[in-house]
Design a protein around this motif. Structure first.
Motif, PDB file in Angstrom:
ATOM      1  N   ALA A 110       1.083  -1.156  -0.180  1.00 40.73           N
ATOM      2  CA  ALA A 110       0.007   0.076  -0.201  1.00 40.73           C
ATOM      3  C   ALA A 110       0.934   1.327  -0.010  1.00 40.73           C
ATOM      4  O   ALA A 110       0.595   2.090  -0.785  1.00 40.73           O
ATOM      5  CB  ALA A 110      -0.877  -0.054   1.281  1.00 40.73           C
ATOM      6  N   LEU A 111       1.947   1.056   0.792  1.00 39.99           N
ATOM      7  CA  LEU A 111       2.727   2.290   0.654  1.00 39.99           C
ATOM      8  C   LEU A 111       3.457   2.663  -0.518  1.00 39.99           C
ATOM      9  O   LEU A 111       3.692   3.587  -1.172  1.00 39.99           O
ATOM     10  CB  LEU A 111       3.974   2.153   1.876  1.00 39.99           C
ATOM     11  N   ARG A 112       3.863   1.474  -1.038  1.00 37.89           N
ATOM     12  CA  ARG A 112       4.614   1.648  -2.309  1.00 37.89           C
ATOM     13  C   ARG A 112       3.836   2.052  -3.537  1.00 37.89           C
ATOM     14  O   ARG A 112       4.064   3.206  -4.317  1.00 37.89           O
ATOM     15  CB  ARG A 112       4.987   0.127  -3.005  1.00 37.89           C
ATOM     16  N   ARG A 113       2.483   1.762  -3.546  1.00 41.27           N
ATOM     17  CA  ARG A 113       1.570   2.359  -4.719  1.00 41.27           C
ATOM     18  C   ARG A 113       1.146   3.603  -4.262  1.00 41.27           C
ATOM     19  O   ARG A 113       1.223   4.541  -5.182  1.00 41.27           O
ATOM     20  CB  ARG A 113       0.072   1.518  -4.305  1.00 41.27           C
ATOM     21  N   ARG A 114       0.829   4.171  -3.163  1.00 37.91           N
ATOM     22  CA  ARG A 114       0.609   5.354  -2.549  1.00 37.91           C
ATOM     23  C   ARG A 114       1.959   6.323  -2.819  1.00 37.91           C
ATOM     24  O   ARG A 114       1.667   7.551  -3.584  1.00 37.91           O
ATOM     25  CB  ARG A 114       0.076   5.669  -1.283  1.00 37.91           C
ATOM     26  N   ALA A 115       2.995   5.968  -2.652  1.00 38.61           N
ATOM     27  CA  ALA A 115       4.407   6.794  -3.063  1.00 38.61           C
ATOM     28  C   ALA A 115       4.397   7.024  -4.622  1.00 38.61           C
ATOM     29  O   ALA A 115       4.751   7.995  -4.909  1.00 38.61           O
ATOM     30  CB  ALA A 115       5.788   5.941  -2.663  1.00 38.61           C
ATOM     31  N   GLY A 116       4.032   5.951  -5.187  1.00 40.02           N
ATOM     32  CA  GLY A 116       4.138   6.087  -6.735  1.00 40.02           C
ATOM     33  C   GLY A 116       3.109   7.045  -7.270  1.00 40.02           C
ATOM     34  O   GLY A 116       3.330   7.918  -8.098  1.00 40.02           O
ATOM     35  N   GLU A 117       1.815   7.036  -6.609  1.00 38.80           N
ATOM     36  CA  GLU A 117       0.779   8.126  -6.942  1.00 38.80           C
ATOM     37  C   GLU A 117       1.326   9.364  -6.638  1.00 38.80           C
ATOM     38  O   GLU A 117       0.855  10.505  -7.457  1.00 38.80           O
ATOM     39  CB  GLU A 117      -0.507   7.775  -6.285  1.00 38.80           C
ATOM     40  N   LEU A 118       1.871   9.602  -5.388  1.00 42.42           N
ATOM     41  CA  LEU A 118       2.385  10.971  -5.050  1.00 42.42           C
ATOM     42  C   LEU A 118       3.579  11.360  -5.587  1.00 42.42           C
ATOM     43  O   LEU A 118       3.959  12.571  -5.522  1.00 42.42           O
ATOM     44  CB  LEU A 118       2.333  11.076  -3.375  1.00 42.42           C
ATOM     45  N   GLY A 119       4.382  10.713  -6.253  1.00 43.45           N
ATOM     46  CA  GLY A 119       5.400  10.616  -6.903  1.00 43.45           C
ATOM     47  C   GLY A 119       6.696  11.228  -5.544  1.00 43.45           C
ATOM     48  O   GLY A 119       7.547  11.967  -5.736  1.00 43.45           O
ATOM     49  N   VAL A 120       6.444  10.497  -4.614  1.00 44.23           N
ATOM     50  CA  VAL A 120       7.491  10.446  -3.393  1.00 44.23           C
ATOM     51  C   VAL A 120       8.598   9.160  -3.475  1.00 44.23           C
ATOM     52  O   VAL A 120       8.134   7.985  -3.502  1.00 44.23           O
ATOM     53  CB  VAL A 120       6.775  10.367  -2.002  1.00 44.23           C
ATOM     54  N   ALA A 121       9.740   9.500  -3.291  1.00 43.87           N
ATOM     55  CA  ALA A 121      10.750   8.602  -3.173  1.00 43.87           C
ATOM     56  C   ALA A 121      10.888   8.066  -1.797  1.00 43.87           C
ATOM     57  O   ALA A 121      11.588   9.091  -0.916  1.00 43.87           O
ATOM     58  CB  ALA A 121      12.135   8.985  -3.796  1.00 43.87           C
ATOM     59  N   MET A 122      10.544   7.028  -1.194  1.00 44.95           N
ATOM     60  CA  MET A 122      10.529   6.841   0.146  1.00 44.95           C
ATOM     61  C   MET A 122      11.984   6.496   0.576  1.00 44.95           C
ATOM     62  O   MET A 122      12.680   5.730  -0.074  1.00 44.95           O
ATOM     63  CB  MET A 122       9.953   5.588   0.264  1.00 44.95           C
ATOM     64  N   SER A 123      12.408   7.013   1.462  1.00 45.67           N
ATOM     65  CA  SER A 123      13.619   6.691   2.369  1.00 45.67           C
ATOM     66  C   SER A 123      13.738   7.423   3.897  1.00 45.67           C
ATOM     67  O   SER A 123      12.626   7.730   4.357  1.00 45.67           O
ATOM     68  CB  SER A 123      14.711   7.285   1.491  1.00 45.67           C
TER      69      SER A 123
END
Length: 344
Positions: A110-123
């Protein structure tokens, strides 16, 4: 000069020393060697301390417990909790443990999908704007991330078990201990957390100001620990050994092996299935790639049972995970086999 040549020189030199003086001479030599090495460890610890001292206390308190590193949904934190629960209660909770790991995989997806939608690189960012962006992503699971916190608290309420003595290396601002507490596990532990950053220890003590003798947060370096041999049951460590020079990494690993009576549970964030470590200095510390095989060799000196779990492979094979937040994440669990008692 090789190791064998040095040994020959030492043996020839000792021939001229009276037999009665040799033990004292060897002791003196060890003491001098330890003093010289101690200076080296102090220098490295000081560099690490300066690196983390640059961060504000409020950043230290939350930047390593957000996003994919949130211990509620981080597989390595979950596996460490499951290990302790198994030591306390055997296989009783295995079905619930499996359910929690399935939940972990779903939450990460779910985090991966939402990060893609918002264009956020998670770190794990220290920059306030980037941390805020990660928190926006995490809102997608905010209504369910505490599901197993509630389930474990309920399942463990009223239970009794023998206390486990646990020492955590580089505990941060009670980064994982706060979830051991929230999940109802901490009351079964005699816990000590060690960290060399004063703000981390201050943060941890503010979270748990009055807990009696069963939880302590102490300022100190994992390169020079005051605890006696075999003085705790287990040593825990998360994401610290890669930041040390190789000599310091060996020193800290040997400290863990020395102090732990039953075993160690170590989470690595940069481990590779290669024959040797890869050294990567970065500013005042390191981002080394550690060899899974070499680490296992070190641990097997004392703990014959060693499990090295490559997190992406484990989650894909057992839980159908299609992606991993970190392809180099491993958890290594090393134990002495349980002593079998004869009841006949």
């Amino acid at each position: 000069m090789g190791v064998a040549d040095k040994a020959v020189v030492r043996s020839r030199w000792l021939r001229w020393v009276p037999g009665w003086a040799r033990p004292a001479l060897r002791t003196l030599r060890r003491q001098v060697r330890d003093i010289l090495a101690g200076g080296r460890w102090q220098t490295e610890a000081a560099k690490l301390r300066r690196s983390w001292a640059k961060l504000p206390a409020e950043t230290l308190d939350d930047y390593l417990v957000s996003g994919y590193q949130n211990p509620r949904i981080n597989a390595q934190s979950i596996l460490a909790r499951h290990f302790l629960l198994t030591e306390l209660f055997g296989s009783e909770f295995e079905p619930m443990m499996r359910e929690e790991l399935e939940f972990c995989v779903d939450a990460n997806a779910a985090l991966r999908r939402r990060a893609g939608e918002l264009g956020v690189a998670m770190s794990q960012y220290t920059d306030p704007e980037k941390r805020a962006a990660v928190k926006k992503v995490c809102a997608v699971i905010a209504d369910r991330e505490g599901t197993y916190e509630r389930k474990w608290s309920k399942a463990l309420a009223g239970r009794e078990a023998d206390t486990l003595r646990v020492l955590e290396f580089a505990c941060g601002s009670a980064n994982d201990y706060r979830f051991l507490d929230a999940y109802g596990i901490a009351r079964f532990l005699d816990y000590t957390g060690v960290d060399l950053n004063e703000d981390n220890i201050r943060n941890a003590r503010q979270r748990f100001p009055v807990r009696g003798a069963t939880v302590r947060f102490e300022l100190g370096s994992i390169l020079d620990l005051p605890y006696a041999d075999d003085s705790v049951d287990y040593v825990l460590a998360f994401d610290i050994f890669e930041h040390l020079s190789l000599p310091a990494m060996h020193k800290a690993m040997n400290e863990a092996i020395r102090i732990a009576r039953k075993g160690v549970v170590i989470a690595f964030f940069i481990m590779v299935d290669k024959p040797d470590h890869i050294v990567r200095p970065k500013d005042s510390y390191h981002w080394n790639e550690l060899s899974a095989g070499r680490i296992q060799e070190l641990l097997k000196v004392k703990f014959p049972t060693v499990r090295a779990i490559h997190i992406p492979t484990f989650l894909a094979a057992d839980y159908g995970a299609e992606h991993s937040y970190n392809p180099k994440a491993w958890t290594v669990i090393a134990e002495r086999p349980a002593v079998q008692t004869n009841t006949s």
